[in-house]
Structure formats: C-alpha cells, structure tokens
Design a protein around this motif. Structure first.
Motif, PDB file in Angstrom:
ATOM      1  N   ARG A 243     -98.198  45.594 -15.966  1.00  0.00           N
ATOM      2  CA  ARG A 243     -99.609  45.668 -15.608  1.00  0.00           C
ATOM      3  C   ARG A 243    -100.138  44.236 -15.494  1.00  0.00           C
ATOM      4  O   ARG A 243     -99.568  43.310 -16.067  1.00  0.00           O
ATOM      5  CB  ARG A 243    -100.417  46.458 -16.646  1.00  0.00           C
ATOM      6  N   THR A 245    -102.556  41.115 -16.176  1.00  0.00           N
ATOM      7  CA  THR A 245    -103.567  40.368 -16.915  1.00  0.00           C
ATOM      8  C   THR A 245    -103.459  38.931 -16.408  1.00  0.00           C
ATOM      9  O   THR A 245    -102.374  38.499 -15.992  1.00  0.00           O
ATOM     10  CB  THR A 245    -103.347  40.392 -18.439  1.00  0.00           C
ATOM     11  N   THR A 247    -103.411  35.960 -17.950  1.00  0.00           N
ATOM     12  CA  THR A 247    -102.424  35.149 -18.676  1.00  0.00           C
ATOM     13  C   THR A 247    -101.028  35.731 -18.529  1.00  0.00           C
ATOM     14  O   THR A 247    -100.039  34.996 -18.502  1.00  0.00           O
ATOM     15  CB  THR A 247    -102.795  35.047 -20.167  1.00  0.00           C
ATOM     16  N   GLY A 248    -100.942  37.059 -18.432  1.00  0.00           N
ATOM     17  CA  GLY A 248     -99.646  37.696 -18.220  1.00  0.00           C
ATOM     18  C   GLY A 248     -99.025  37.279 -16.908  1.00  0.00           C
ATOM     19  O   GLY A 248     -97.801  37.069 -16.810  1.00  0.00           O
ATOM     20  N   LYS A 270    -110.077  36.935 -11.073  1.00  0.00           N
ATOM     21  CA  LYS A 270    -109.761  36.832 -12.493  1.00  0.00           C
ATOM     22  C   LYS A 270    -109.020  35.533 -12.807  1.00  0.00           C
ATOM     23  O   LYS A 270    -109.216  34.923 -13.866  1.00  0.00           O
ATOM     24  CB  LYS A 270    -108.929  38.031 -12.942  1.00  0.00           C
TER      25      LYS A 270
END
Length: 525
Positions: A243, A245, A247-248, A270
């Motif tokens: 999924r 994010t 920072t991911g 983002k």
C-alpha cells in the motif's frame, strides 16, 4: 499471435531472471512459473476450468499475481476485488461476475454469500520468497537478488501443460468505480492486455533491465498493465508495495531501485507535503507515469524540481484497457496535455451527434483500437451506448492540437451549467493551482434556485502556506470571468477520494449544500 504478456510466453520464461517480488522477497521467472502452476493445480482441484471466473480479494502482493496467473493457466478469467470492500460490496461483485471461487487470505472475515473462500497454501508461497529484494541491478543471473538453488514444485502433482491461450479468451473482469449507479464489469481479453502491454513497453522503451515498482492498487488496470504486464512482456521485473505511504515509497525506492513507477496526482501531492529535510534518492528512476486524474502544471513542476523526476502524463480508461495517450519520453512535453495517442490507437473528438470537430475545438473524446474492451458484462445496452461503430465514447471533453496532443478539458458529467452557460471545473481548478499557496482543489456544482448550478470550490493548501478563502477568491476574480468565480470557497484538510486515488466528485457533490442566496463570492473556512 504470441501473447508475450503471459508468463510462459515472456522472453524470460523459465529463466533465473527476477520476475515478481514484494517486501518479503522475490521469485525468478522459473520460480514464478512453478508457483503459478502449483496454485493452478489447486484451483483445478477446486473445480476451476476454462471459462470460469476466479475472484481475488488480496492486498497488493506476489500471491495476488500468482492467483491471476493460475487462473489464466486454466483458461479462467480473474476479477480482483478491493480488499477494503464491505460485505455488501464484495457480494455484489461476486454475484455480478458469477465468480466460482474467491481467493482470500487469513485477514478476510466478510461472508461471501455461501461461496467458498479458498485459502490456497498462501503460507507455502510466502515461504518460497527468497531473501530480501536487493538494491542492485534489476537484471538476471549473477545480479544482486538472483536466485540460489532451484526450487521444486510447491506441491506434488501431475504436470500442468502450458496452455495455448486464445487471444480472444476473457482474461480480466475489472469493475468500474461505480460513481454513477452500480459498478460495471469491464471485460478485457488477452488480445486487449497484449496490445496494451506492448504499446506501453514500446512507448516508454522498457527493456529486460527495467524494474517497475507497483505503487497503485492492483484491483485496477493501471497497476496490472503498466507495472506488471508491460515489464513481463519484455522480460523485466516487478516489485510490489502492499500500500502507498509517502515514507514507504521513499523506502521502497531506496531498497528496490526501480527504474519507473506509476502514480496518481494525489501521490505526488503527498510527496510534496513531506518535510523539506526528508532524504530522497530517485537516481534509479528513469521516468514516472502520472495518470487516472488531471494533474496541474504547478504540481508537476514542484515534483520535478524537488525530486528530479521525469514525469510524463498519460490518459485512458478501464474500458480502453488502461492508457490511450501519453507524453513521449523524448520529444515535445506540452504541459497541460496528456500527449498523443499510443501506437495502434486512434483518438478523435466529436460533437454530441458524433460528428468530428475541427482541430483546436472542444469535443467528446472517442477512442478506437485493439485495446477497446469487449463490453460490460451482462449489460448489452450499456455496451452499445458506450461503443459506437467501434469507437469508445469516453464521456470526457478534450481538445486536440495540430500535433495530435490531447488536452482533457473536463468530464461531460462534471460540467456545470450556470444559467445556461457551460462551465468546466478543470479550468477553475487549473487557475486555483497557479496560486502559490494551493496544493490541490476540486470544483463542483452546487444547486442554486435561480441559476440552476453555480461553481463552489474546496481547496487544500500547501503545508506551511497561508491564504484565506477571500485571498483565493480574489485570485480567481483576477483571472477568471465573473461567472467562473466560485460562489463559495472552503479550505479543507483533504479531499474525498475513490479507491484509485481520484477525487471523488460524486461524493463531494453529495456533501455540497445549495447556494440559496443571490450569488456573491461567499467564503467559509
């Protein structure tokens, strides 16, 4: 016709080159084939055969791709399901698609109206993911992340023959977001998928040395076609994020060193919101494709300046298998357009009666070519309304320039009719995006007792930026004719989105109260 988007027809078929992986490890082409056939045997034992539909309700993962491959090995079609669906939404898709089996994991707790939920040795598949994906070359034997000793079959059983897959065999049932009425199942066959993967690979010069990073959800065609089938068609590799994010994504770029990935504008927004001192390294990335929703020139420039990304915009629909136009990697990059038609596809603009409009004038975007869907499952009337004389009616309003570059003006259904005058929200949003404090915005029509509809705006500010609703309305008044200036402008922390990441304008319209009084530029915080 050799369908090279299929694992067993890929140039890297049976080799030790990296094929698919996720945060837990990676499988070579050989290992992927072994695992897919083992899973196919389990599906066959469960009664799956040619012409059946297999549903998969899994997060982005290697298992999801193996499940699709296993269905294809048996001549079945796959219908991926959003893993966040409620029981009602799940059962609607299962019943509408006439799925014979649902593949899910141990986290799936919703009931499937009596349909068996198959949990088919997913733990065994996970156990065979070898090591962490290395950050070196995405290539083959001898490169970091290449396999060690060969693995045996995941389960004993008789050999599964390699099928001769017909090009017109149904491959995927992808469900539309259902912004109007119930979601419809878009029927895509293997000819559609091959044409799409080949067109994308050619347009972006993808080779066996490329590694795609899956960022978007894999229950839609963008992630499936752009980030999986296109690299597999040329023998490249795919690594999957479960999924998104912000920072991911940065961690995944650093660890997996992909050469490209696909995003929607909300993801760029983002990333831009990250603190300025956040360490980033996009040096492995050749390009980024941005699509699924219009992206402002300002957001593109912010992303390019901050991260050094080469971002190309694309345009398409599920009904055209994914992409129909895209900015060339090398060549004119006309900001505000989505580029020319991909090879093999044609784009024309028409008036409401289907007559072509002159270059530079607005018209409905229509598409033809080998990527056009077979139709909507069980909905012949809707299919006939959407595909007319071989041309897909997109419902989008666009303009073609003299070079064949397409600019999307708006959705026909999103057009605001104010006192008989047609207003296009995208034009207002584009002007709002030019304000230095604006990160993104959405404009919809609000009911008005005298004018029918008037535009209202919802705006998200850049982190740390300061602007009032009055400031932004003044900005609009300085650059837009009076009827286009929003009657109300509201500052919000975020915008509602559908599962693909697009701004959910139907939901926004539902949340929007009428503008009851005579139109003056009202503000609310």
């Amino acid at each position: 016709m050799r369908l090279k988007h299929l694992l067993w027809e890929s140039p890297a078929a049976g080799s030790e080159r990296d094929c698919i992986g996720d945060e837990r490890g990676i499988l070579s082409y050989q290992e992927t084939d072994i695992q897919a056939r083992a899973l196919a045997r389990q599906l066959a034992e469960a009664g799956i055969g040619e012409g059946d539909v297999v549903a998969l309700m899994l997060e982005n993962s290697v298992e999801l791709l193996l499940g699709i491959l296993a269905a294809w090995l048996l001549g079945a079609a796959a219908t991926p399901i959003n893993p966040t669906f409620t029981e009602r939404e799940l059962n609607y898709q299962l019943e509408d698609s006439n799925a014979k089996l649902l593949i899910a994991d141990e986290h799936t707790s919703v009931a499937a109206n009596g349909l068996a939920i198959a949990r088919l040795d997913l733990a065994d598949i996970r156990a065979r993911l070898r090591g962490p994906v290395a950050a070196g070359s995405p290539g083959g034997p001898g490169s970091p992340g290449s396999p060690g000793s060969p693995v045996g079959p995941a389960r004993p059983g008789s050999p599964l023959p390699t099928p001769e897959t017909p090009a017109d065999q149904l491959a995927l049932l992808i469900y539309t977001s259902g912004s109007t009425g119930q979601p419809k199942g878009v029927m895509l066959d293997h000819a559609n998928l091959h044409a799409m993967a080949e067109g994308l690979a050619t347009h972006t010069a993808i080779t066996a040395d490329d590694r795609a990073l899956v960022v978007l959800p894999m229950f839609h065609v963008n992630a499936i076609c752009v980030s999986w089938l296109a690299p597999m068609l040329v023998g490249g590799s795919t690594v999957i994020m479960p999924r998104f994010t912000p920072t991911g994504l940065l961690d995944a770029i650093a660890r997996f060193r992909p050469t490209y990935f696909s995003v929607v504008p909300a993801i760029l927004a983002k990333l831009v919101e990250l603190p300025r001192d956040t360490p980033v390294d996009f040096s492995s990335v050749r390009f980024v494709i941005c699509g699924a929703a219009p992206v402002s020139a300002e957001l593109l420039q912010l992303s390019a300046d901050r991260f050094g990304l080469h971002i190309i915009e694309g345009y398409g629909l599920t009904e055209s298998t994914c992409a129909s136009a895209c900015i060339p990697l090398a060549g004119p990059h006309k900001i505000g357009t989505v580029g020319p038609a991909l090879a093999g596809q044609r784009i024309k603009l028409t008036d409401p009666d289907g007559n072509p409009v002159p270059t530079g004038e607005r018209g409905e975007v229509r598409i033809s070519g080998p990527t056009i869907m077979r139709g909507y499952l069980g909905r012949p009337e809707a299919t006939a309304e959407t595909i007319v004389d071989g041309w897909l009616r997109t419902g989008d309003v666009g303009v073609l320039d003299e070079d064949g570059y397409l600019r999307i003006v708006d959705r026909i259904k999103d057009m605001i009719i104010r006192g008989g005058e047609n207003l296009y929200p995208k034009e207002i949003e584009a002007h709002l995006a030019a304000h230095p404090a604006v990160l993104e915005s959405a404009v919809v029509g609000a009911q008005h007792p005298q004018l029918g509809e008037v535009p209202v705006a919802y705006v998200v500010l850049l982190p740390g930026a300061e602007a009032t609703s009055a400031d932004l309305l003044a900005h609009c008044a300085a650059g837009l004719m009076k009827v286009k200036v929003p009657a109300r402008l509201t500052l919000v922390d975020d915008l509602p989105r559908n599962p693909v990441g697009k701004v959910d304008k139907p939901e926004l319209r539902r949340q929007t109260p009428p503008v009851a009084e005579p139109v003056r530029q009202r503000v609310s915080a």
